[in-house]
Scaffold this motif. Structure first.
Motif, mmCIF file in Angstrom:
data_model
loop_
_atom_site.group_PDB
_atom_site.id
_atom_site.type_symbol
_atom_site.label_atom_id
_atom_site.label_comp_id
_atom_site.label_asym_id
_atom_site.label_seq_id
_atom_site.Cartn_x
_atom_site.Cartn_y
_atom_site.Cartn_z
ATOM 1 N N VAL A 1 -9.096 1.414 -5.851
ATOM 2 C CA VAL A 1 -8.308 2.232 -4.933
ATOM 3 C C VAL A 1 -9.022 3.578 -4.815
ATOM 4 C CG1 VAL A 1 -6.078 3.277 -4.433
ATOM 5 C CG2 VAL A 1 -6.181 1.075 -5.620
ATOM 6 N N CYS B 1 -2.206 -6.630 7.914
ATOM 7 C CA CYS B 1 -1.617 -5.428 7.333
ATOM 8 C C CYS B 1 -0.936 -4.635 8.434
ATOM 9 C CB CYS B 1 -2.651 -4.565 6.613
ATOM 10 S SG CYS B 1 -3.857 -3.760 7.698
ATOM 11 N N TYR C 1 -8.399 0.287 -0.143
ATOM 12 C CA TYR C 1 -7.998 -0.645 -1.191
ATOM 13 C C TYR C 1 -8.936 -1.844 -1.191
ATOM 14 C CZ TYR C 1 -3.366 1.621 -1.440
ATOM 15 O OH TYR C 1 -2.332 2.509 -1.594
ATOM 16 N N GLN D 1 3.379 -0.785 5.332
ATOM 17 C CA GLN D 1 2.745 -0.668 4.013
ATOM 18 C C GLN D 1 2.654 -2.010 3.288
ATOM 19 O OE1 GLN D 1 4.711 2.552 1.830
ATOM 20 N NE2 GLN D 1 5.285 3.496 3.775
ATOM 21 N N THR E 1 -6.329 2.295 5.006
ATOM 22 C CA THR E 1 -4.979 2.809 5.196
ATOM 23 C C THR E 1 -4.984 4.321 5.424
ATOM 24 O OG1 THR E 1 -4.531 3.294 2.861
ATOM 25 C CG2 THR E 1 -4.118 1.037 3.612
ATOM 26 N N THR F 1 0.883 -1.174 0.000
ATOM 27 C CA THR F 1 0.000 0.000 0.000
ATOM 28 C C THR F 1 0.916 1.218 0.000
ATOM 29 O OG1 THR F 1 -0.148 -0.105 2.427
ATOM 30 C CG2 THR F 1 -1.885 -1.188 1.157
#
Length: 316
Positions: free
Chosen positions: A56, A298, A42, A302, A29, A7
């Motif tokens: 996105v 996650c 995302y 990133q 994010t 990401t």
């Protein structure tokens, strides 16, 4: 086999598999570690050559949590740093289809109702409030007060209609009846530190888990919560998120600021597996409801990872 996505310039806060499409997941994010800048949602699809972004979408402030609607496979809801609850249609790229703004501070947790024929959303915020929503309406249905500090996590019971739990920096986990916003049904003094996460057992409607800044995970029986029914230790820093397995009643997963994901058997005090694939805080974690053992995480490095832990493979 592990699949990975980056990401780029966005730090991962939350990730969740689609309840409809086995290979699809959403990731929330934020830019600049959520302190400033924008946020990006995302939508990834798992493919043989990796996690492919199929959508996105940006927002003008950080995005901290994500949940899929249980009544529309294309609808995702996120919580944002500007106090908004954002509703997205993943087939539309121009931005959210609705922005619900009642919270005065960051929305850190959102969760869609898990019981049959209920289509309600919960949001929890740094303003110490929890709100109940029907996203077809422009205003919240109810506001739940009582927490004395930031509410970091809110999660519906998968068994009991209208029941949910919340975790807060006031060191408590609280259990609520969605029809009675005046006061919680139960207040558990869960940790001696801030409580960042909670989740319900998928196999026992009375069992609730909590994760704290103290690095501990505790299990609670809501019928008698004076003492935890289990305590799991091993994380070196705060437990950011915990998830009870949808396939094994004794299995639990957690992620932490210590850069690890850990798999647990609640009958054993120590982790059965430690996964060290990140180089920063691990914030998001989820089990795939369609593929037993498969998980996604996650982090602030990133990186999004999709994999099946060895300890989960042994249970298949």
């Amino acid at each position: 086999m592990k699949l990975t996505a980056k990401t780029e310039s966005r730090h991962g806060y939350a990730v969740e598999f689609s309840p409809y499409t086995p290979q699809r997941l959403a990731c929330a994010t934020s830019q600049y570690y959520g302190i400033a800048g924008c946020g990006t949602l995302y939508i990834f699809d798992a493919a043989p050559d990796g996690l492919l972004p199929i959508q996105v979408s940006d927002w003008n402030d950080g995005i901290f949590d994500v949940t899929w609607a249980e009544n529309n496979e294309n609808v995702v809801v996120t919580g944002a740093a500007d106090g908004t609850v954002l509703v997205w249609d993943i087939n539309q790229s121009q931005g959210p289809i609705k922005a619900l703004k009642e919270h005065s501070k960051e929305v850190y947790s959102v969760h869609w109702s898990q019981t049959r024929n209920e289509h309600f959303l919960l949001s929890a915020s740094w303003d110490r409030l929890i709100k109940l929503w029907d996203i077809s309406q422009s205003q919240s249905l109810a506001t739940f007060t009582g927490h004395d500090y930031i509410v970091y996590c809110v999660v519906w019971s998968p068994h009991i209609p209208g029941c949910f739990a919340s975790a807060s920096g006031d060191k408590t986990v609280r259990v609520w009846d969605g029809r009675q916003p005046s006061a919680p049904k139960l207040v558990i003094k869960a940790h001696d530190t801030e409580v960042l996460s909670c989740d319900w057992s998928k196999y026992d409607q009375n069992v609730l888990f909590s994760g704290g800044v103290d690095g501990l995970i505790r299990g609670w029986d809501i019928r008698n919560s004076r003492q935890p029914v289990c305590q799991l230790s091993g994380h070196q820093l705060a437990v950011r998120r915990i998830k009870a397995s949808p396939f094994h009643g004794s299995q639990l997963a957690s992620c932490s600021y210590d850069f690890t994901v850990r798999l647990w058997d609640i009958g054993q005090p120590n982790a059965v597996e430690v996964i060290e694939e990140h180089t920063e805080f691990v914030y998001g974690l989820d089990y795939n409801l369609h593929i037993p053992g498969q998980m996604v995480d996650c982090g602030w490095d990133q990186v999004v990872n999709l994999y099946t832990p060895k300890s989960a493979q042994q249970l298949l």
